[in-house]
Design a protein around this motif. Structure first.
Motif, PDB file in Angstrom:
ATOM      1  N   LEU A   9     -26.575  95.663  96.709  1.00 55.79           N
ATOM      2  CA  LEU A   9     -25.171  95.475  97.116  1.00 55.79           C
ATOM      3  C   LEU A   9     -24.555  96.797  97.997  1.00 55.79           C
ATOM      4  O   LEU A   9     -23.849  96.649  98.704  1.00 55.79           O
ATOM      5  N   ALA A 107     -15.081  92.360  95.406  1.00 54.14           N
ATOM      6  CA  ALA A 107     -15.899  92.719  96.549  1.00 54.14           C
ATOM      7  C   ALA A 107     -14.754  93.255  97.797  1.00 54.14           C
ATOM      8  O   ALA A 107     -14.896  94.021  98.376  1.00 54.14           O
ATOM      9  N   ALA A 110     -14.058  96.803  97.093  1.00 55.98           N
ATOM     10  CA  ALA A 110     -15.381  97.729  97.580  1.00 55.98           C
ATOM     11  C   ALA A 110     -15.534  97.841  99.235  1.00 55.98           C
ATOM     12  O   ALA A 110     -16.313  98.169  99.735  1.00 55.98           O
ATOM     13  N   LEU A 225     -19.938  95.892  91.797  1.00 54.87           N
ATOM     14  CA  LEU A 225     -19.015  95.912  92.948  1.00 54.87           C
ATOM     15  C   LEU A 225     -17.869  96.959  92.399  1.00 54.87           C
ATOM     16  O   LEU A 225     -17.442  97.741  93.306  1.00 54.87           O
ATOM     17  N   ARG A 228     -19.418 100.202  92.862  1.00 56.48           N
ATOM     18  CA  ARG A 228     -19.422 100.663  94.243  1.00 56.48           C
ATOM     19  C   ARG A 228     -18.232 101.022  94.804  1.00 56.48           C
ATOM     20  O   ARG A 228     -18.042 102.040  95.440  1.00 56.48           O
TER      21      ARG A 228
END
Lengths: 242, 311
Positions: A9, A107, A110, A225, A228
């Motif tokens: 990722l 997502a 991030a 995620l 991240r």
């Protein structure tokens, strides 16, 4: 495994999500075999008699696929239209996949744009996203090419298109899918692949088909995620405080 | 200690931490001349010209203004007139004055529309009252911390401080925050919000309490009350005459709740614009009416559906 997931990722800029499986179970409330049986009946009515294997088919997409190879254009369109209508009814009562929403939202947090790449019709996918207030988190929906089932996954075409729409090279995008056609299509498209083995039996097949990372729940993807995006926030804070 | 400090000298306590340019801009033609036909007072005209220069950034944040004798000579007025003009700009918080060094264009910060300096300015009054309504009071706690530090060292010396905090009771079912998938209340989501609320409320109570214990001011009181309505906006009422108001937009985020990722609808409190309203001489003005309505709203909730926070 989770280290592999975090590394993968960290190396992508966009997320491509298969719909039926990673996001929801499309036919949870409106059984797929009923839809498949209706499509077979529709073919019967047109004087087209599919092989015995298809009369017991559980997956309406396989009925459409067969029709594309055997039937003429007119019949394929009839089946396509009937399937689109059935999918629209099905997504009304589809069951959200545990942590599927979390992956989509995380997502975006991030900074990774999300596109849905599905063998279901784009209309049904969009209807589901709107109903569940997820449309704002998804950049684009690439659905099944109309009455042209040969272009469904495992064809790499919709996957490549999804990456294009998100302005990403395929090797900087990750596809999360729960079927062999996702893994094979992803390989052909040159994207990174996470196999979502929502049934344990799928894990081995995904491995053989070439999925880089295999998860049995969407939760670890969401967690990776979140990490991240938190790492990104810290970096931003450090920069601005200088 | 406090009585030895001239409060005027420290009117803008933020100054010490801000960096100011030493020089006055060289070309000052933009400051123009007075218009003899203008019926406005000379001090008002001078303030208008300086204000225009500041707002158009010909005088930038941190720039030093020309000295009072220089301005008096430029406009051909008495130094007292210049002083009055600068006083107007100071009241508008456009400039800061430092004894012995002159006046400087205030270094504006982009964030949180100047709540902190206004809270510090509120502490220049002998009787300070701050009412807050909203989610947690985190911003208030941080802004208070700075003002209270200055009270501790004697830079600000109010006689009394009364703080009222009105927040949502996160132990009660709530429309926001909520679980996103179901759009419904979730105790686990609220638990997370309750920790934030509690930390901020306790922080404010501790700060004000400690100040009272030090005996620096005659009276320091803080009261926190809660209600069961969702937090959708924040409101600060300073000394009953200034209001800051901001909306909390609803945002969806995936967060970790009890070790599991969960998408929640949350309120976004940081970095939202705050709107400033102030009482003016005109009873019919927008500012006066907004402040009056805010006070009424606050008191009505405070005295009806709100109940004491048990820390």
């Amino acid at each position: 495994m989770s280290a592999d997931l975090a590394r993968l990722l960290a190396e992508v800029d966009a997320v491509l999500l298969d719909f039926d499986g990673p996001v929801c179970s499309v036919f949870a409330g409106y059984p797929a075999r009923d839809v498949a049986a209706d499509l077979v009946e529709l073919l019967d009515g047109q004087g087209i008699h599919p092989p015995p294997s298809l009369t017991t088919e559980q997956d309406p997409l396989e009925v459409l696929r067969w029709t594309g190879t055997a039937g003429d254009r007119v019949v394929t369109r009839l089946v396509e239209d009937a399937l689109c209508a059935a999918e629209l009814r099905a997504v009304e009562v589809a069951a959200p996949t545990p942590y599927g929403r979390e992956v989509i939202v995380a997502a975006r947090q991030a900074g990774l744009p999300v596109a849905i790449v599905s063998n279901n019709s784009a209309g049904a996918v969009s209807a589901y996203l709107v109903k569940h207030r997820l449309n704002g988190h998804v950049t684009s929906v690439v659905g099944r090419a109309y009455a042209d089932p040969a272009r469904m996954k495992p064809s790499p075409e919709p996957i490549v298109r999804g990456a294009q729409i998100l302005s990403t090279e395929p090797n900087r995008a990750v596809l999360i899918g729960d079927s062999k056609s996702d893994i094979e299509g992803g390989r052909a498209a040159g994207v990174r692949i996470i196999g979502y083995a929502n049934r344990p039996a799928k894990a081995d097949a995904f491995q053989r088909a070439g999925a880089e990372v295999i998860v049995t729940s969407m939760a670890p993807i969401a967690e990776a995620l979140i990490s991240r995006s938190e790492a990104g926030e810290e970096a931003a804070t450090e920069t601005s405080s200088v | 200690m406090a009585s030895h400090v001239n409060p005027e000298m420290w009117s803008f306590p933020g100054l010490a931490s801000q960096r100011y340019r030493v020089g006055v801009p060289e070309n000052l033609d933009f400051l123009g001349q007075l218009d003899p036909d203008d019926p406005k007072q000379a001090s008002q005209q001078i303030a208008n010209k300086l204000r225009a220069a500041i707002l158009t950034r010909r005088l930038e944040p941190g720039d030093k203004l020309p000295s009072q004798p220089d301005l008096a000579a430029r406009y051909g007025v008495a130094r007292e007139t210049v002083k009055r003009a600068l006083e107007l700009l100071r009241a508008e918080r456009l400039i800061v004055t430092r004894q012995g060094s002159g006046a400087f264009v205030r270094a504006q910060t982009q964030r949180a529309v100047e709540l902190r300096p206004h809270i510090e300015a509120a502490f220049e009054r002998p009787h300070v009252s701050i009412d807050f309504a909203g989610f947690s009071g985190e911003t208030l706690r941080d802004a208070l911390a700075e003002a209270l530090d200055k009270v501790r060292v004697g830079r600000l010396a109010p006689e009394t401080i009364a703080v009222r905090v009105l927040i949502s009771d996160m132990t009660a079912p709530m429309a926001l925050p909520a679980r996103a998938e179901t759009q419904s209340d979730d105790p686990a989501v609220r638990e997370r919000a309750e920790r934030i609320t509690r930390r901020a409320a306790d922080g404010i109570i501790d700060q004000i309490g400690e100040l009272g214990d030090l005996g620096l001011i005659r009276s320091a009181t803080v009261e926190v009350r809660m209600h069961r309505a969702s937090p959708l906006f924040k409101l600060y009422i300073l000394n009953g005459e200034e209001v800051f108001y901001g909306f909390y937009p609803v945002v969806e985020r995936t967060v970790s709740v009890k070790g599991e990722p969960m998408a929640i609808y949350d309120l976004m409190g940081k970095d939202v614009p705050l709107f400033h309203y102030a009482v003016t001489d005109d009873d019919a003005s927008h500012g006066t009416q907004f402040v009056e309505a805010s006070r009424q709203w606050f008191d009505s909730v405070w005295s009806t559906i709100a109940y004491r926070y048990e820390g």
